[in-house]
Scaffold this motif. Sequence first.
Motif, mmCIF file in Angstrom:
data_model
loop_
_atom_site.group_PDB
_atom_site.id
_atom_site.type_symbol
_atom_site.label_atom_id
_atom_site.label_comp_id
_atom_site.label_asym_id
_atom_site.label_seq_id
_atom_site.Cartn_x
_atom_site.Cartn_y
_atom_site.Cartn_z
ATOM 1 N N GLN A 101 11.927 28.835 -13.658
ATOM 2 C CA GLN A 101 12.139 28.186 -12.367
ATOM 3 C C GLN A 101 11.055 28.609 -11.381
ATOM 4 N N VAL A 102 10.523 27.630 -10.687
ATOM 5 C CA VAL A 102 9.534 27.904 -9.650
ATOM 6 C C VAL A 102 10.020 27.316 -8.333
ATOM 7 N N ALA A 103 9.296 27.634 -7.262
ATOM 8 C CA ALA A 103 9.759 27.307 -5.909
ATOM 9 C C ALA A 103 9.399 25.877 -5.523
ATOM 10 N N ARG A 104 9.925 24.926 -6.278
ATOM 11 C CA ARG A 104 9.687 23.520 -5.928
ATOM 12 C C ARG A 104 10.933 22.944 -5.284
ATOM 13 N N ASP A 105 10.710 22.052 -4.330
ATOM 14 C CA ASP A 105 11.847 21.411 -3.669
ATOM 15 C C ASP A 105 12.313 20.203 -4.480
ATOM 16 N N ALA A 106 13.230 19.432 -3.915
ATOM 17 C CA ALA A 106 13.834 18.318 -4.646
ATOM 18 C C ALA A 106 12.810 17.271 -5.056
ATOM 19 N N HIS A 107 11.672 17.258 -4.368
ATOM 20 C CA HIS A 107 10.628 16.281 -4.682
ATOM 21 C C HIS A 107 9.534 16.873 -5.578
ATOM 22 N N GLY A 108 9.717 18.111 -5.969
ATOM 23 C CA GLY A 108 8.724 18.743 -6.830
ATOM 24 C C GLY A 108 7.585 19.378 -6.069
ATOM 25 N N ASP A 147 -0.962 27.917 -6.700
ATOM 26 C CA ASP A 147 -0.234 28.507 -5.565
ATOM 27 C C ASP A 147 1.146 29.061 -5.910
ATOM 28 N N VAL A 148 1.535 28.979 -7.171
ATOM 29 C CA VAL A 148 2.842 29.515 -7.568
ATOM 30 C C VAL A 148 2.720 31.026 -7.697
ATOM 31 N N ARG A 149 3.602 31.762 -6.978
ATOM 32 C CA ARG A 149 3.546 33.227 -6.990
ATOM 33 C C ARG A 149 4.453 33.840 -8.048
ATOM 34 N N LEU A 150 5.549 33.149 -8.368
ATOM 35 C CA LEU A 150 6.445 33.718 -9.370
ATOM 36 C C LEU A 150 7.231 32.635 -10.074
ATOM 37 N N GLU A 151 7.708 33.009 -11.249
ATOM 38 C CA GLU A 151 8.539 32.126 -12.046
ATOM 39 C C GLU A 151 9.591 33.013 -12.702
ATOM 40 N N VAL A 152 10.810 32.498 -12.791
ATOM 41 C CA VAL A 152 11.909 33.286 -13.361
ATOM 42 C C VAL A 152 12.596 32.473 -14.445
ATOM 43 N N GLU A 153 12.729 33.101 -15.595
ATOM 44 C CA GLU A 153 13.326 32.447 -16.765
ATOM 45 C C GLU A 153 14.557 33.251 -17.176
ATOM 46 N N VAL A 154 15.652 32.577 -17.475
ATOM 47 C CA VAL A 154 16.857 33.316 -17.872
ATOM 48 C C VAL A 154 17.508 32.700 -19.105
ATOM 49 N N VAL A 155 18.346 33.504 -19.733
ATOM 50 C CA VAL A 155 19.278 33.043 -20.763
ATOM 51 C C VAL A 155 20.668 33.411 -20.273
ATOM 52 N N ALA A 156 21.595 32.475 -20.367
ATOM 53 C CA ALA A 156 22.984 32.752 -20.009
ATOM 54 C C ALA A 156 23.852 32.521 -21.237
#
Lengths: 133, 128
Positions: free
Chosen positions: B32-39, B114-123
């Motif tokens: 997941q990255v910090a994009r809004d509803a429009h990407g 310009d993306v500073r971070l991305e977070v990936e998870v498993v649930a």
Amino acid sequence: MHEPRSFVAIYPEGMHRPRGSAHAMWAGDTLYVAAQVATDGAGALVGAGDAAAQAKQVWGNVSRVLAAAGAGPEDVVKVTTYLTPGAEGAAIAAERLRVFGDHRPPHTGLVVAALGSPGALFAVEVIAHRVRS
Amino acid sequence: MTPSPIRPEGIYAPASYQHAVWAGDALYVAGQVARDAHGVLVAPGDAAGQARKVYGNLGAVLAAAGVTPQDVVKVVTYLVDRADAAAADAERLRFFGDHRPPHTELVIEALGPDVRLEVEVVAVRDTR
């Protein structure tokens, strides 16, 4: 929010507790292990600049986490090694082979720019599976 | 059984992949990255602002799948600069509360522009 009943967070005795993260967590029969680096029980880095020394510590930590969870190297089904640039891969791989013996879990090796822990030359993340019921 | 597609509300729909997919009781969530509803990327250059959006998006994905942050069993944070770790950690701790899923933090050479971070998870959906 409910607390999932089958989840068990693993905090091995004598190991440093990372911020906001268990060392491992059981979910059903699968054990997710956080990336392990060459830190000692106080969280201090071991073997600065020495890949062989760090390899012993990292794999020792992986083994400690697995043991605390009631699992062992033979239960590991996935391994990822994150190397920093210039880390001596041969020493690190040798320790991996020593720990796993005849067991040969799938392994992915990546070179990353850096790790979360300053001074860590590499990190190892594993997933294990063991029927617990 | 093929589970129905997970369609998170209020977050962008990637063109080439799904935000999450079930495999048995395990939910694999895309980074997941910090994009809004429009990407559109929010808070370019601002790790704290991006971290808030990342975890907001993650919450929406998990909710769409019918799980909560308490069901996450694995977290990987990708940073482009270790100096952003504090901002990323603060949001992670806030998001998970008392839950402590195993966490791996990596600094990689680059993410999207310009993306500073991305977070990936498993649930995991608890069925026991």
